[in-house]
Write a protein that holds these residues in place. Structure first.
Motif, PDB file in Angstrom:
ATOM      1  N   ILE A 174     -29.165 -63.083  66.153  1.00 44.95           N
ATOM      2  CA  ILE A 174     -30.265 -63.603  65.347  1.00 44.95           C
ATOM      3  C   ILE A 174     -30.903 -64.773  66.071  1.00 44.95           C
ATOM      4  CG2 ILE A 174     -30.872 -64.733  63.172  1.00 44.95           C
ATOM      5  CD1 ILE A 174     -28.598 -63.225  61.837  1.00 44.95           C
ATOM      6  N   LYS A 175     -32.195 -64.682  66.280  1.00 44.17           N
ATOM      7  CA  LYS A 175     -32.969 -65.757  66.892  1.00 44.17           C
ATOM      8  C   LYS A 175     -33.911 -66.324  65.825  1.00 44.17           C
ATOM      9  CE  LYS A 175     -31.314 -64.610  70.984  1.00 44.17           C
ATOM     10  NZ  LYS A 175     -30.351 -65.459  71.718  1.00 44.17           N
ATOM     11  N   ILE A 176     -33.679 -67.561  65.418  1.00 45.43           N
ATOM     12  CA  ILE A 176     -34.503 -68.162  64.371  1.00 45.43           C
ATOM     13  C   ILE A 176     -35.837 -68.614  64.949  1.00 45.43           C
ATOM     14  CG2 ILE A 176     -34.677 -70.093  62.738  1.00 45.43           C
ATOM     15  CD1 ILE A 176     -31.635 -69.860  62.374  1.00 45.43           C
ATOM     16  N   ILE A 177     -36.914 -68.183  64.296  1.00 42.72           N
ATOM     17  CA  ILE A 177     -38.263 -68.458  64.784  1.00 42.72           C
ATOM     18  C   ILE A 177     -38.915 -69.606  64.020  1.00 42.72           C
ATOM     19  CG2 ILE A 177     -40.582 -67.498  65.066  1.00 42.72           C
ATOM     20  CD1 ILE A 177     -39.164 -64.739  65.319  1.00 42.72           C
ATOM     21  N   SER A 178     -38.814 -69.569  62.675  1.00 47.30           N
ATOM     22  CA  SER A 178     -39.491 -70.614  61.903  1.00 47.30           C
ATOM     23  C   SER A 178     -38.857 -70.788  60.536  1.00 47.30           C
ATOM     24  CB  SER A 178     -40.984 -70.297  61.741  1.00 47.30           C
ATOM     25  OG  SER A 178     -41.172 -69.192  60.872  1.00 47.30           O
ATOM     26  N   TYR A 179     -39.210 -71.920  59.910  1.00 47.10           N
ATOM     27  CA  TYR A 179     -38.797 -72.223  58.534  1.00 47.10           C
ATOM     28  C   TYR A 179     -40.062 -72.444  57.716  1.00 47.10           C
ATOM     29  CZ  TYR A 179     -37.207 -74.965  54.524  1.00 47.10           C
ATOM     30  OH  TYR A 179     -36.990 -75.427  53.244  1.00 47.10           O
ATOM     31  N   PHE A 243     -37.457 -67.332  59.082  1.00 49.42           N
ATOM     32  CA  PHE A 243     -38.084 -66.187  59.723  1.00 49.42           C
ATOM     33  C   PHE A 243     -37.393 -65.988  61.061  1.00 49.42           C
ATOM     34  CE2 PHE A 243     -41.888 -64.614  62.221  1.00 49.42           C
ATOM     35  CZ  PHE A 243     -41.892 -63.346  61.656  1.00 49.42           C
ATOM     36  N   THR A 244     -36.763 -64.838  61.257  1.00 50.67           N
ATOM     37  CA  THR A 244     -35.957 -64.606  62.456  1.00 50.67           C
ATOM     38  C   THR A 244     -36.305 -63.268  63.103  1.00 50.67           C
ATOM     39  OG1 THR A 244     -34.095 -63.349  61.529  1.00 50.67           O
ATOM     40  CG2 THR A 244     -34.091 -65.728  61.168  1.00 50.67           C
ATOM     41  N   LYS A 245     -35.817 -63.099  64.324  1.00 47.33           N
ATOM     42  CA  LYS A 245     -35.907 -61.774  64.935  1.00 47.33           C
ATOM     43  C   LYS A 245     -34.511 -61.327  65.359  1.00 47.33           C
ATOM     44  CE  LYS A 245     -36.934 -62.733  69.840  1.00 47.33           C
ATOM     45  NZ  LYS A 245     -37.925 -62.516  70.920  1.00 47.33           N
TER      46      LYS A 245
END
Length: 324
Positions: A174-179, A243-245
């Motif tokens: 899991i790569k966290i992109i934004s909050y 928001f993750t990828k």
């Protein structure tokens, strides 16, 4: 007249007594509810021991495809295990028949006020959709998805950008992109059936415009995206989301028809056989406020009637003195 006033006063006193006793019972239930919250949000050691191990999976033979096999023997609704590094988010992921199914049930589908971490029922259970959503409660004790709110702090956000999602046949980094904070009715996040495929470019643009923090992680239209969602606060209509990828950590291993149709173990939980623990049909907090309001009203009524009786008694004494 005096007899009527006394009768009304007695009725008010009895109602106040009943309401007061109900408030005490609700207080006892609140303590019991807090106990259930603590119990429901804490995984037993024997369940934690069933969490997949990434190193073992990477070295496992390709024919061993069911990474969640032991967990699914507890409940076939378990579709994954999610971990966000260095947070309390470390739970099995379930998927119900709708998004209410696991709101107040644990990973065994037993009643629990903490609910479960659950995948949107409209998403594919193998996370094959381009866009998926996982939900979890915001609990005051810090369990379930409460730690998502910690990402509001920029320093915390920047130092907690990784995690792992174990599914039945794939392990994802899991790569966290934004909050972000969004409304619970936001279509570009929660209208999953419509946007789960072929809408990533719109979702990405929406998050770029509405996010509070960004990690700088590159995100493309063909990436596999995952949103983690919880309440912004108790009773709020807003949602705090990560928001993750998802990036495959192991190659996807095909799940064969034979595996899909294998006989389920005898110990699998059947929903129809689960008996929920005692629970109030609505929020005890709201009930307590209503009863407290009733108690205050009758308290004023009782005070008023007592003052009225005192006034009448003084008037009678004064009248008797005048006669004498």
């Amino acid at each position: 007249m005096d007899k009527t006033v006394k009768t009304i006063n007695k009725i008010i006193d009895r109602i106040m007594t009943i309401v007061f006793l109900l408030l005490i019972l609700i207080g006892i239930y609140a303590l019991y509810d807090n106990y259930l919250i603590q119990k429901g949000g804490t995984l037993p050691e024997e369940v934690v021991a069933l969490k997949p191990d990434k190193e073992e999976i990477v070295s496992a033979p390709s024919e061993e495809v069911l990474y969640l096999k032991d967990l699914k023997e507890l409940n076939p609704d378990i579709v994954g295990w999610i971990t966000i590094d260095d947070t309390s988010i470390d739970y099995p992921v379930v998927q119900g028949i709708d998004n209410d199914d696991y709101l107040d049930r644990n990973y065994l589908h037993e009643y629990a006020t903490t609910g479960s971490i659950f995948l949107d029922y409209r998403n594919d259970r193998y996370f094959s959709d381009q866009f998926s959503v996982i939900y979890g409660h915001h609990i005051n004790t810090g369990m379930m998805f409460t730690d998502i709110k910690k990402f509001e702090d920029e320093e915390f956000f920047n130092s907690h950008l990784t995690g792992t999602l174990y599914t039945e046949n794939v392990v994802y980094d899991i790569k966290i992109i934004s909050y972000a904070i969004v409304l619970a009715t936001e279509d570009y996040v929660f209208d999953v059936y419509r946007i789960k495929n072929q809408y990533n470019h719109i979702i990405i643009n929406f998050l770029k415009e509405n996010s509070i923090h960004f990690s700088g992680e590159e995100v493309l239209d063909d990436d596999k995206l995952l949103v983690l969602s919880t309440c912004d606060s108790l009773g709020s209509y807003k949602r705090a989301i990560l928001f993750t990828k998802l990036v495959e950590s192991t190659g996807e291993k095909e799940i064969t028809q034979a595996v899909e149709e294998q006989e389920k173990p005898a110990q699998i939980i059947q929903k129809s056989q689960v008996k929920a623990s005692f629970q109030l049909p609505f929020s005890y907090r709201k009930l307590a406020l209503i009863l407290l309001g009733i108690f205050v009203v009758f308290l004023f009524l009782s005070f008023g009637f007592r003052m009225f009786r005192l006034y009448r008694a003084r008037k009678k004494i004064q009248a008797d003195k005048e006669v004498i």
